[in-house]
Write an enzyme that holds these catalytic residues in place. Structure first.
Site, short mmCIF file in Angstrom:
data_model
loop_
_atom_site.label_atom_id
_atom_site.label_comp_id
_atom_site.label_asym_id
_atom_site.label_seq_id
_atom_site.Cartn_x
_atom_site.Cartn_y
_atom_site.Cartn_z
N TYR A 97 0.85 -1.20 0.00
CA TYR A 97 0.00 0.00 0.00
C TYR A 97 0.88 1.24 0.00
CZ TYR A 97 -3.56 3.36 1.62
OH TYR A 97 -4.41 4.43 1.75
N ASP A 124 9.16 2.82 0.32
CA ASP A 124 8.08 3.49 1.04
C ASP A 124 8.22 3.09 2.51
OD1 ASP A 124 5.81 4.36 2.25
OD2 ASP A 124 4.42 3.46 0.81
N LYS A 155 3.68 8.78 9.32
CA LYS A 155 3.42 8.14 10.61
C LYS A 155 4.38 8.62 11.73
CE LYS A 155 0.58 4.66 8.57
NZ LYS A 155 0.67 3.85 7.36
C1 LIG Z 1 0.02 4.35 5.99
C2 LIG Z 1 0.82 4.16 4.78
C3 LIG Z 1 0.72 5.05 3.68
C4 LIG Z 1 -0.30 6.16 3.62
O1 LIG Z 1 -0.10 7.11 4.62
P1 LIG Z 1 -1.34 8.05 5.05
O2 LIG Z 1 -0.71 9.00 6.02
O3 LIG Z 1 -2.36 7.15 5.65
O4 LIG Z 1 -1.82 8.74 3.81
C5 LIG Z 1 1.58 4.86 2.61
N1 LIG Z 1 2.48 3.87 2.60
C6 LIG Z 1 2.59 2.99 3.63
C7 LIG Z 1 3.63 1.92 3.57
C8 LIG Z 1 1.76 3.10 4.74
O5 LIG Z 1 1.85 2.20 5.73
#
Ligand SMILES: *Cc1c(COP(=O)(O)O)cnc(C)c1O
Length: 427
Positions: free
Chosen positions: A144, A239, A267
């Site tokens: 994701y 990511d 995060k």
């Molecule tokens: C949570 C997450 C996102 C998206 O971040 P948001 O702040 O929810 O938009 C993108 N990449 C990874 C790996 C994530 O865990």
């Protein structure tokens, strides 16, 4: 367990907001039953509106690595608040957090702050294309990267949880440049490069997957991607929105010793406020406006409150022994859970790295999303509800990683394992 207030509030919410929530997985669709409405959070605990207390392993989906409402983060925020919430102008705090991020994350020589992980990933994608002059990208099934159109192909937890193969409203033309491969499959990546010579801008991945459950990279996978991308003139992007400052201070790239060209963060670096960031090699980052021609902007980006929460959180994570403590407490939890599952006759597969863990209800090894999907989802749903009733708050999906924090004590873990014993024995 009494949850009447939660039920009332959630019933009202469903008339006001789609599904009653501001983000889908919170609605408990994949585990069934009512979601719990929170009243407040502190340390390793959350309290719901009916007064029930839970040990929390979601940590607001990652940011709360120091524990919820950490007193030092709160007092830094209170001080910052008096100077205003947003400047829309340069602010010295941006330099402080930027320097901390650059010092910590091996690939990052320059950084741009944004407001979410989604924003970081969609911006980094534009940058990959701008820098290489190529359009196609490779992502992995079950990874994701936020909800931007180009990434909503085989996108893991949120989408998987709802059983949407894709999302309506995403034009085919947007995702036609998004190629996908199974995670941990270097041969599939090589084949995509061979089929699309000089067309692939780069490869983006979660260096440790958290969005189809917890799936670490196989030995040699990250190194292999580094070689393949280099050989093909493509960029490698980690990511690390979830893994950054969580599985090690310098993220997965420092843990595994593989340095990508670009990295996204979110995060943890916001300490519970809305923040994301992308950064990497100076020559690539110099393409970003106003230094270069690739446009990307944000009204609230780099605001003093978010920077303050991020700075204080990273300061707390710089203390010696922090990651050893996280590793130990998380291992105690996952080893305990696996042993209890074994004793009670439930085949499981799981693991942890530092403050991130996962447990699948399948006896077979999980190396990718297809493997993860073999889990007994019905059993997970009953396990989740049982644990909730025992005062343990787990992520409401088999396809989400779990998180611990510096606030989780051995006593919390012991209590969690006691609960698991009760629940798994009766499952
Ligand atoms: C949570 C997450 C996102 C998206 O971040 P948001 O702040 O929810 O938009 C993108 N990449 C990874 C790996 C994530 O865990």
């Amino acid at each position: 367990m009494k949850t009447t207030k939660s039920e009332e509030i959630f019933a009202a919410a469903q008339k006001l907001m789609p599904g009653g929530v501001s983000s889908p997985v919170r609605a408990f669709k994949s585990v069934g039953g009512q979601p719990i409405v929170f009243e407040r959070v502190n340390g390793a605990y959350v309290w719901d509106v009916d007064g029930n207390q839970y040990i929390d392993y979601v940590g607001t989906w990652g940011p709360a690595i120091c524990g919820h409402a950490h007193p030092e983060v709160l007092s830094a925020l209170q001080e910052a608040l008096l100077k205003g919430t947003s400047f829309g102008a340069p602010c010295a705090l941006e330099n402080v957090l930027a320097e901390m991020v650059i010092d910590a994350v091996p690939s990052i020589e320059m950084v741009r702050f944004v407001n979410s992980g989604t924003e970081a990933c969609m911006s980094v994608l534009r940058l990959m294309r701008a820098f290489t002059g190529r359009e196609k990208i490779i992502k992995f099934e079950g990874c994701y990267h936020g909800h931007a159109d180009m990434f909503l192909v085989k996108a893991g937890s949120g989408v998987a949880t709802l059983g949407l193969p894709d999302s309506p409203g995403v034009p085919k033309s947007t995702t036609s440049s998004t190629l996908t491969a199974p995670y941990n499959d270097l041969e599939a990546v090589k084949a995509l490069f061979a089929e699309n010579p000089d067309q692939i801008a780069g490869v983006i991945l979660e260096p440790v997957v958290g969005n189809s459950g917890f799936i670490p990279p196989d030995a040699g996978f990250l190194e292999g991607l580094r070689l393949i991308t280099q050989k093909n003139g493509a960029l490698l992007v980690f990511d690390e929105v979830m893994t950054g400052f969580r599985i090690a201070y310098g993220g997965a790239q420092s843990k595994f010793g593989v340095t990508p060209d670009l990295t996204t963060l979110g995060k943890v670096i916001g300490g519970g406020l809305p923040v994301g960031a992308y950064g990497g090699r100076k020559d690539i980052m110099s393409m970003v406006a106003p230094a270069g021609p690739m446009y990307q902007a944000g009204t609230l980006s780099g605001n003093p409150l978010a920077m303050t929460a991020g700075i204080k959180t990273l300061e707390l994570l710089q203390k010696p022994g922090v990651y050893e403590q996280l590793e130990q407490v998380t291992k105690q939890l996952i080893d305990g859970l696996m042993a209890i599952a074994q004793e009670t006759g439930h085949p499981v597969y799981g693991g942890s790295i530092s403050a991130m863990f996962g447990l699948f209800f399948t006896g077979d090894p999980v190396h990718n999303y297809e493997d993860a999907k073999k889990s007994d989802l019905n059993k997970f749903a009953r396990f989740h509800r049982g644990m909730l009733e025992q005062g343990i708050y787990l992520a409401p999906s088999q396809f989400e990683a779990g998180f611990t924090s510096l606030a989780h004590t051995e006593a919390d873990i012991a209590k969690t394992l006691e609960a698991a014993k009760v629940v798994l024995s009766n499952l």
